[in-house]
Design a protein around this motif. Structure first.
Motif, PDB file in Angstrom:
ATOM      1  N   LEU A   1       4.339  -0.988   3.449  1.00 50.06           N
ATOM      2  CA  LEU A   1       3.962   0.401   3.203  1.00 50.06           C
ATOM      3  C   LEU A   1       5.097   1.088   2.454  1.00 50.06           C
ATOM      4  CD1 LEU A   1       1.751   2.633   3.996  1.00 50.06           C
ATOM      5  CD2 LEU A   1       3.487   3.379   5.651  1.00 50.06           C
TER       6      LEU A   1
ATOM      7  N   TYR B   1       1.238  -6.554   5.056  1.00 50.56           N
ATOM      8  CA  TYR B   1       1.459  -5.677   3.906  1.00 50.56           C
ATOM      9  C   TYR B   1       2.738  -4.865   4.119  1.00 50.56           C
ATOM     10  CZ  TYR B   1      -3.145  -6.342   1.744  1.00 50.56           C
ATOM     11  OH  TYR B   1      -4.249  -6.869   1.115  1.00 50.56           O
TER      12      TYR B   1
ATOM     13  N   VAL C   1      -4.927   3.160   7.500  1.00 53.52           N
ATOM     14  CA  VAL C   1      -4.490   1.945   6.802  1.00 53.52           C
ATOM     15  C   VAL C   1      -5.434   0.785   7.106  1.00 53.52           C
ATOM     16  CG1 VAL C   1      -2.660   0.210   6.683  1.00 53.52           C
ATOM     17  CG2 VAL C   1      -2.100   2.644   6.537  1.00 53.52           C
TER      18      VAL C   1
ATOM     19  N   ALA D   1       0.876   4.236  10.319  1.00 57.37           N
ATOM     20  CA  ALA D   1       0.425   3.578   9.091  1.00 57.37           C
ATOM     21  C   ALA D   1       1.266   2.345   8.787  1.00 57.37           C
ATOM     22  CB  ALA D   1       0.493   4.568   7.921  1.00 57.37           C
ATOM     23  N   ALA D   2       2.578   2.454   8.954  1.00 59.61           N
ATOM     24  CA  ALA D   2       3.468   1.323   8.662  1.00 59.61           C
ATOM     25  C   ALA D   2       3.203   0.157   9.592  1.00 59.61           C
ATOM     26  CB  ALA D   2       4.928   1.773   8.776  1.00 59.61           C
TER      27      ALA D   2
ATOM     28  N   LEU E   1       1.635   5.318   0.722  1.00 64.48           N
ATOM     29  CA  LEU E   1       1.309   6.509   1.494  1.00 64.48           C
ATOM     30  C   LEU E   1       1.828   7.695   0.696  1.00 64.48           C
ATOM     31  CD1 LEU E   1       0.188   7.788   4.096  1.00 64.48           C
ATOM     32  CD2 LEU E   1       2.470   7.561   5.093  1.00 64.48           C
TER      33      LEU E   1
ATOM     34  N   ALA F   1       0.033  -1.651   8.491  1.00 67.08           N
ATOM     35  CA  ALA F   1       0.271  -2.443   7.284  1.00 67.08           C
ATOM     36  C   ALA F   1       1.047  -3.715   7.612  1.00 67.08           C
ATOM     37  CB  ALA F   1       1.022  -1.605   6.252  1.00 67.08           C
TER      38      ALA F   1
ATOM     39  N   VAL G   1       0.861  -1.184   0.000  1.00 63.84           N
ATOM     40  CA  VAL G   1       0.000   0.000   0.000  1.00 63.84           C
ATOM     41  C   VAL G   1       0.895   1.231   0.000  1.00 63.84           C
ATOM     42  CG1 VAL G   1      -2.003  -1.084   1.062  1.00 63.84           C
ATOM     43  CG2 VAL G   1      -0.220  -0.114   2.524  1.00 63.84           C
TER      44      VAL G   1
END
Length: 350
Positions: free
Chosen positions: A95, A93, A304, A84-85, A64, A88, A62
């Protein structure tokens, strides 16, 4: 560690057949697929991320999208990224940070057309942000960390700027301050339609007029020099100011320096509140800054998580506001002298 060749040998098939089972690029009989999967299980073979992505038509990456400026990242911006990281990573996932801003639409179209990411989160969102339309046109799932003027059908998380500014003003007014100046981001940033700058400007006007006080906003470049210039302008326009509210981390240190040069003690002569600030930044100053603490890490994580629910088809559009939290430190105190004009205005003690 087992390899694809080991799996092929044990399953008595070619290496290409193992690859086809992993990627799904060619039909394989159920019996052959079963033999390959059994061999993988027996050997504890772990296919690499690219193979898994091909099999599921996903990259498990994903993006950012956060435009980079010359000032780079501070501690407050970094909190959004780390939140966010972490979200993920917890979901398996990766990032990827990309410096694509609202003016980089051709770069965004290339990124979207290559399908290098499964979805994206947008930061530094403008009131009218062309990135949203590009991603919608290309069918890339997205979530905003911020808000456009029209959020119909969009997922977003953002700071509740109305509540944040109101609580900051309430804090200062409750201490007896009447002449409060707001130092915002630069005039160019405001003119470009940067959401936080516009929303806090309007919220400051509403909060001050609600108390019957005159709102004075000064734009400032995102630098210490910009802060010094903004404070000098504020002192010219409001020489009787007793409090400064700022949402410009790079400028805040220039504001403090200029106050020191002018022999205005903080907080004895002038109280200072920094908005949307991390504790790490607030505690760098002397005295440590009273601040409306940014929920950056939480916003990054929630964004996220909402994006991944879109990818899995398990979540509707997510729209959420979080306020900053007031943390009182050493840069605010009661106004140096009582202002009798407060009486009858509805202010505390009036």
């Amino acid at each position: 560690m087992a390899t694809m060749h080991d799996v092929a040998r044990l399953a008595r098939v070619s290496v290409s057949t193992v690859s086809y089972v992993l990627t799904g690029t060619r039909p394989i009989s159920d019996a052959t697929r079963a033999r390959v999967l059994e061999a993988m299980a027996e050997l504890d073979y772990q296919p690499n991320a690219m193979a898994r992505g091909l099999a599921t038509r996903r990259s498990r990456i994903v993006g950012l999208l956060m435009p980079m400026s010359e000032r780079g990242f501070g501690a407050t911006e970094t909190a959004f990224v780390t939140g966010a990281a972490a979200a993920a990573s917890d979901a398996g996932y990766h990032l990827v940070l990309s410096p694509i801003g609202a003016g980089d639409l051709d770069d965004l179209r290339r990124l979207a057309s290559q399908r290098m990411v499964d979805g994206v989160a947008l930061m530094e969102v403008q009131i009218e942000d062309g990135r949203v339309g590009v991603l919608q046109e290309t069918g890339v799932p997205l979530v905003l960390i911020g808000r456009t003027s029209d959020t119909t059908g969009l997922s977003y998380v953002d700071i509740d700027f109305d509540q944040t500014v109101r609580e900051a003003v309430d804090h200062l007014v409750g201490l007896g301050h009447r002449r409060i100046v707001y130092v915002n981001h630069s005039a160019a940033t405001i003119a470009a339609g940067y959401g936080p700058a516009l929303r806090t400007r309007d919220s400051f006007v509403a909060a001050m007029t609600g108390y019957g006080l005159e709102p004075l906003m000064i734009p400032a470049e995102d630098s210490a020099a910009g802060g010094r210039a903004a404070l000098a302008q504020a002192m010219t326009q409001a020489p009787d100011l007793t409090a400064v509210l700022a949402m410009n981390e790079n400028a805040i240190f220039g504001i403090l320096a200029e106050l020191a040069v002018r022999r205005r003690a903080v907080p004895g002569d002038v109280s200072v509140v920094s908005m949307v600030t991390s504790p790490a930044v607030a505690e760098l100053a002397y005295p440590a800054l009273t601040a409306m603490t940014s929920p950056g890490s939480a916003l990054g994580r929630i964004a996220v998580e909402a994006l991944l629910r879109q990818l899995d088809g398990t979540g509707a559009h997510h729209q959420q506001l979080l306020p900053c939290a007031l943390e009182v430190r050493g840069s605010t105190c009661p106004a140096a002298r009582p202002d009798n004009e407060l009486t009858g205005t509805g202010l505390p003690g009036g």
